[in-house]
Write a protein that holds these residues in place. Structure first.
Motif, mmCIF file in Angstrom:
data_model
loop_
_atom_site.group_PDB
_atom_site.id
_atom_site.type_symbol
_atom_site.label_atom_id
_atom_site.label_comp_id
_atom_site.label_asym_id
_atom_site.label_seq_id
_atom_site.Cartn_x
_atom_site.Cartn_y
_atom_site.Cartn_z
ATOM 1 N N ASN A 111 -1.775 8.583 2.775
ATOM 2 C CA ASN A 111 -1.880 8.054 4.247
ATOM 3 C C ASN A 111 -1.306 6.772 4.641
ATOM 4 O OD1 ASN A 111 -3.020 10.776 4.944
ATOM 5 N ND2 ASN A 111 -4.731 10.229 4.186
ATOM 6 N N SER A 112 -0.654 6.091 3.793
ATOM 7 C CA SER A 112 0.141 4.667 4.312
ATOM 8 C C SER A 112 1.572 5.043 4.603
ATOM 9 C CB SER A 112 0.041 3.802 3.014
ATOM 10 O OG SER A 112 0.654 4.403 2.032
ATOM 11 N N ARG A 113 1.818 4.141 5.365
ATOM 12 C CA ARG A 113 3.330 4.230 5.970
ATOM 13 C C ARG A 113 4.200 2.885 5.840
ATOM 14 N NH1 ARG A 113 1.805 8.579 5.359
ATOM 15 N NH2 ARG A 113 1.478 10.360 7.121
ATOM 16 N N LYS A 114 5.448 2.963 5.380
ATOM 17 C CA LYS A 114 6.359 1.716 5.463
ATOM 18 C C LYS A 114 6.210 1.116 6.943
ATOM 19 C CE LYS A 114 9.991 -0.255 2.889
ATOM 20 N NZ LYS A 114 11.117 0.145 2.084
ATOM 21 N N ASN A 115 5.458 0.434 7.201
ATOM 22 C CA ASN A 115 5.418 -0.057 8.440
ATOM 23 C C ASN A 115 5.727 -1.481 8.743
ATOM 24 O OD1 ASN A 115 3.208 -1.046 7.893
ATOM 25 N ND2 ASN A 115 1.860 0.369 9.046
ATOM 26 N N GLY A 116 6.102 -2.397 7.567
ATOM 27 C CA GLY A 116 6.495 -3.865 7.774
ATOM 28 C C GLY A 116 5.255 -4.532 7.483
ATOM 29 N N LYS A 117 4.091 -4.000 7.456
ATOM 30 C CA LYS A 117 2.772 -4.823 7.089
ATOM 31 C C LYS A 117 2.634 -4.722 5.681
ATOM 32 C CE LYS A 117 0.150 -2.911 11.155
ATOM 33 N NZ LYS A 117 -1.092 -2.024 11.543
ATOM 34 N N ILE A 118 2.279 -6.256 5.389
ATOM 35 C CA ILE A 118 1.577 -6.299 4.032
ATOM 36 C C ILE A 118 0.369 -6.845 3.885
ATOM 37 C CG2 ILE A 118 3.964 -6.791 2.832
ATOM 38 C CD1 ILE A 118 3.445 -9.795 3.399
ATOM 39 N N ARG A 154 0.766 -1.099 0.114
ATOM 40 C CA ARG A 154 0.032 -0.039 -0.005
ATOM 41 C C ARG A 154 0.676 1.165 -0.071
ATOM 42 N NH1 ARG A 154 -5.183 -0.871 4.154
ATOM 43 N NH2 ARG A 154 -6.032 -2.610 3.222
ATOM 44 N N LEU A 155 2.157 1.104 -0.431
ATOM 45 C CA LEU A 155 2.817 2.360 -0.520
ATOM 46 C C LEU A 155 2.273 3.461 -1.418
ATOM 47 C CD1 LEU A 155 6.637 0.985 0.305
ATOM 48 C CD2 LEU A 155 4.910 2.080 1.688
ATOM 49 N N GLY A 211 -11.057 3.063 11.699
ATOM 50 C CA GLY A 211 -12.282 3.772 12.535
ATOM 51 C C GLY A 211 -13.165 4.672 11.980
ATOM 52 N N MET A 212 -12.752 5.416 10.951
ATOM 53 C CA MET A 212 -13.658 6.461 10.161
ATOM 54 C C MET A 212 -14.606 5.512 9.315
ATOM 55 S SD MET A 212 -11.194 9.243 9.415
ATOM 56 C CE MET A 212 -12.287 10.363 8.703
ATOM 57 N N SER A 213 -14.254 4.404 8.526
ATOM 58 C CA SER A 213 -15.075 3.934 7.608
ATOM 59 C C SER A 213 -15.659 2.573 7.943
ATOM 60 C CB SER A 213 -14.314 3.827 6.341
ATOM 61 O OG SER A 213 -13.525 2.743 6.387
ATOM 62 N N GLY A 214 -15.132 2.216 9.208
ATOM 63 C CA GLY A 214 -15.450 0.713 9.693
ATOM 64 C C GLY A 214 -14.879 -0.424 8.596
ATOM 65 N N MET A 215 -14.137 0.076 7.705
ATOM 66 C CA MET A 215 -13.677 -1.163 6.643
ATOM 67 C C MET A 215 -12.737 -1.978 7.476
ATOM 68 S SD MET A 215 -12.066 -0.705 3.179
ATOM 69 C CE MET A 215 -10.337 -0.806 3.444
ATOM 70 N N ILE A 216 -12.841 -3.180 7.208
ATOM 71 C CA ILE A 216 -11.971 -4.237 7.874
ATOM 72 C C ILE A 216 -11.135 -4.673 6.792
ATOM 73 C CG2 ILE A 216 -11.764 -6.524 8.841
ATOM 74 C CD1 ILE A 216 -14.479 -6.086 10.183
ATOM 75 N N SER A 217 -9.704 -4.688 6.968
ATOM 76 C CA SER A 217 -8.711 -5.084 6.125
ATOM 77 C C SER A 217 -7.864 -6.072 6.980
ATOM 78 C CB SER A 217 -7.786 -4.029 5.778
ATOM 79 O OG SER A 217 -8.269 -3.020 4.944
ATOM 80 N N TRP A 218 -7.133 -6.792 6.091
ATOM 81 C CA TRP A 218 -6.306 -8.121 6.931
ATOM 82 C C TRP A 218 -4.845 -7.842 6.662
ATOM 83 C CZ3 TRP A 218 -8.645 -11.372 10.202
ATOM 84 C CH2 TRP A 218 -10.198 -11.426 10.095
ATOM 85 N N HIS A 219 -3.885 -8.112 7.635
ATOM 86 C CA HIS A 219 -2.417 -7.859 7.080
ATOM 87 C C HIS A 219 -1.587 -8.973 7.795
ATOM 88 C CE1 HIS A 219 -1.483 -6.145 11.145
ATOM 89 N NE2 HIS A 219 -2.573 -5.416 11.065
#
Length: 96
Positions: free
Chosen positions: A16-23, A11-12, A45-53
């Motif tokens: 508003n994404s950050r290189k934080n080690g998550k894929i 997601r680079l 928190g704002m949209s309530g959308m659930i993602s998985w990493h």
């Protein structure tokens, strides 16, 4: 040999994404995918959308090897909230 059918991205190339080690798992995983990859739920928190990493370390602990990384998207935005321009996709393989 098994290949991970799902796509992962860092997601680079998105704002508003950050290189934080998550894929990030692209799509909605089934329980088998969650278990195989050690996926962790992340709720916006704002949209309530659930993602998985997951992380490279977690995938390696479950027997997956990073086969290759390839560019998959370009972000042409400008400003401090854009980290692009290139978003990468991660492909994994597992010896069985």
């Amino acid at each position: 040999m098994a290949y991970m059918i799902a796509e992962f991205t860092d997601r680079l190339g998105t704002s508003n994404s950050r290189k934080n080690g998550k894929i990030w798992f692209v799509g909605r995983p089934g329980q088998e995918d969650i278990d195989a990859c050690g996926l962790t739920e992340s709720k916006n928190g704002m949209s309530g959308m659930i993602s998985w990493h997951t992380t490279l370390k977690e995938m390696a602990a479950r027997g997956w090897t990073l086969k290759f990384v390839t560019p998959c998207a370009v972000n042409l935005g400008a400003g401090p909230n854009y980290n692009g321009p290139v978003e990468n996709a991660y492909i994994f393989v597992k010896d069985e």
